[in-house]
Design a protein around this motif. Structure first.
Motif, PDB file in Angstrom:
ATOM      1  N   SER A   1       5.619 -12.921  16.480  1.00 58.40           N
ATOM      2  CA  SER A   1       5.206 -13.082  15.074  1.00 58.40           C
ATOM      3  C   SER A   1       5.573 -11.840  14.277  1.00 58.40           C
ATOM      4  CB  SER A   1       3.694 -13.307  14.988  1.00 58.40           C
ATOM      5  OG  SER A   1       3.346 -14.457  15.704  1.00 58.40           O
TER       6      SER A   1
ATOM      7  N   ASP B   1      14.722 -17.720  14.284  1.00 57.86           N
ATOM      8  CA  ASP B   1      13.574 -17.569  15.175  1.00 57.86           C
ATOM      9  C   ASP B   1      13.988 -18.134  16.526  1.00 57.86           C
ATOM     10  OD1 ASP B   1      11.309 -18.311  16.725  1.00 57.86           O
ATOM     11  OD2 ASP B   1      10.023 -18.075  14.976  1.00 57.86           O
TER      12      ASP B   1
ATOM     13  N   GLU C   1      11.421 -19.363  21.176  1.00 59.55           N
ATOM     14  CA  GLU C   1      11.329 -20.342  22.267  1.00 59.55           C
ATOM     15  C   GLU C   1      12.694 -20.553  22.917  1.00 59.55           C
ATOM     16  OE1 GLU C   1       9.612 -23.911  20.646  1.00 59.55           O
ATOM     17  OE2 GLU C   1       7.734 -22.911  20.117  1.00 59.55           O
TER      18      GLU C   1
END
Ligand SMILES: Cc1ncc(COP(=O)(O)O)c(C=O)c1O
Length: 425
Positions: free
Chosen positions: A89, A191, A194
């Protein structure tokens, strides 16, 4: 490792092995809700000794292990530089603040950034907190990635950037996205929290724009307990991020880039920007050094398990797994599934069944985030409908994928699903 000699390391190994053994015996004696949990521990003696070494050498805050880990991660990721932070984050936060950085602004507050509506929420909050106007883009229930047609349709003269997420480790279709970004002069940030190790056309995700974020949370491809990293295309970007990482302070960066002559200040305590404190500890970086060495084996095992599972799903009715482009090499984070729209059972029915059988389940990240209570707080959520995200919200769920899940675990999981599905044949 610096503070422990061979003898103390050997003794420690023995003690830690004993401790790990007794803790696993205590855990085994406890009633376990899940035999197939979402995640399993991937660290052991090496990482724990490395952390103890940092404590014994009184070098617990960001120090040389962080620098070494950043360098080794950059070599793995095949990028120019890397900046470690205390979570994925925080990596997202710094990336978006890099865009509106007062020191070197790439965008202006109020500029529009396109963000997929199915993602981990801190990706969205980062962009909002950095002063950007978030415009949501729908997500394809087939791939779980950004819907490229919707992306193209959402571009307006105010749009200046795209914040991608390679959800569940399945790379976004980068060819079309790069084409769109080039045509409209849009910046890209990624991002990859994952998707550590995933590739599009042989290029690791995280290397397509001006920065890529990674998470080392417990359940991710590798762990530093909590932790994160930003992959950077050049050393100057890394320097800007390092200043944002630590208070706006001119530390651990190339001094030549910053003009401080003429100020009546102690040059060791020069503040050249605003910033946060999202530094990692050297304990986390020490974990990272060992986990990074194990990562290729972890990811190979994840791939083996996922391929077997998805092959099984391909032979079943009523369940679908994400489609993968022939140009993509996913690095699966978990085992995501969608119930087909004609399925004679609901997501609730199958997940309750699995949970009762001892298999842990969860929604695909947060589903359609606009449908959460937080959706009421911000106008951005109310601009549109998101049919793809709704399908994922209503019909999607995921199961765990860990390199430490055994073949027997996977066989038992597939038997369990087959038993449920056999009722509908
Ligand atoms: C896509 C995505 N982005 C960001 C994050 C945040 O990472 P962290 O939990 O390390 O803060 C996560 C966490 O799982 C994630 O899945």
């Amino acid at each position: 490792m610096s503070s422990l000699n061979n003898e103390s390391t050997r003794k420690l190994e023995g003690v830690i092995e004993l401790l790990l053994e007794s803790s696993s015996r205590i855990n085994e004696a406890k009633p376990r809700r899940y035999w197939y949990p979402l995640s399993l521990a991937t660290y052991g003696v090496d990482e724990i000794i490395e952390a103890i070494d940092s404590m014994c050498s009184f070098r617990t805050t960001m120090w040389e292990k962080t620098l070494l880990f950043e360098r080794r991660f950059a070599a793995y990721q095949n990028c120019a530089d890397c900046v470690m932070v205390n979570s994925g984050s925080s990596a997202d936060l710094l990336l978006t603040f890099l865009l509106t950085n007062p020191c070197n602004p790439l965008l202006q507050p109020g500029d529009e950034i396109l963000v997929p509506i199915v993602t981990w929420p801190t990706q969205i909050w980062s962009a909002m907190m950095a002063g950007l106007k978030v415009r949501f883009v729908d997500v394809s229930p087939e791939t779980l990635n950004i819907d490229v047609d919707d992306l193209a349709a959402k571009i307006s003269p105010k749009t200046k950037a795209i914040f991608l997420v390679h959800l569940m480790g399945n790379p976004c279709p980068m060819d079309r996205i790069l084409e769109i970004a080039t045509a409209h002069n849009l910046l890209i940030i990624e991002d990859c929290c994952e998707a550590l190790g995933a590739e599009w056309d042989g290029i690791k995700v995280g290397n397509f724009g001006i920065g890529g974020s990674f998470s080392f949370f417990f359940s991710h491809h590798m762990t530093t307990m909590e932790g994160g990293m930003i992959a950077c295309p050049n050393a100057l970007t890394a320097d800007h991020l390092k200043i944002l990482r630590a208070h706006g302070w001119l530390r651990n960066v190339d001094l030549a880039q910053h003009e401080i002559a003429g100020y009546d200040i102690d040059p060791r305590y020069a503040f050249v920007n605003w910033g946060f404190n999202v530094r990692p500890t050297d304990l986390q970086a020490g974990f990272g050094l060992h986990q990074l060495q194990k990562l290729p084996i972890f990811n190979q095992r994840r791939e083996e398990l996922a391929n077997r599972f998805f092959k099984f799903i391909d032979g079943e009715l009523f369940l679908q797994r994400p489609l993968v482009s022939p140009r993509a090499r996913p690095s699966w984070f978990s085992l995501p599934l969608l119930i087909t729209s004609d399925a004679p059972f609901s997501r609730k029915e199958i997940t309750i069944y699995l949970e009762n059988q001892g298999v842990e389940t969860r929604p695909i990240v947060a589903g359609n985030i606009a449908r959460h209570p937080v959706g009421k707080l911000f106008d951005a959520f109310e601009q549109d409908t998101y049919l793809g995200a709704d399908a994922i919200h209503e019909r999607g769920f995921y199961l765990g994928l860990s390199p430490f899940h055994s073949d027997e675990d996977l066989n038992k999981l597939m038997d369990c699903l087959q038993q449920f599905l056999s009722k509908y044949k």
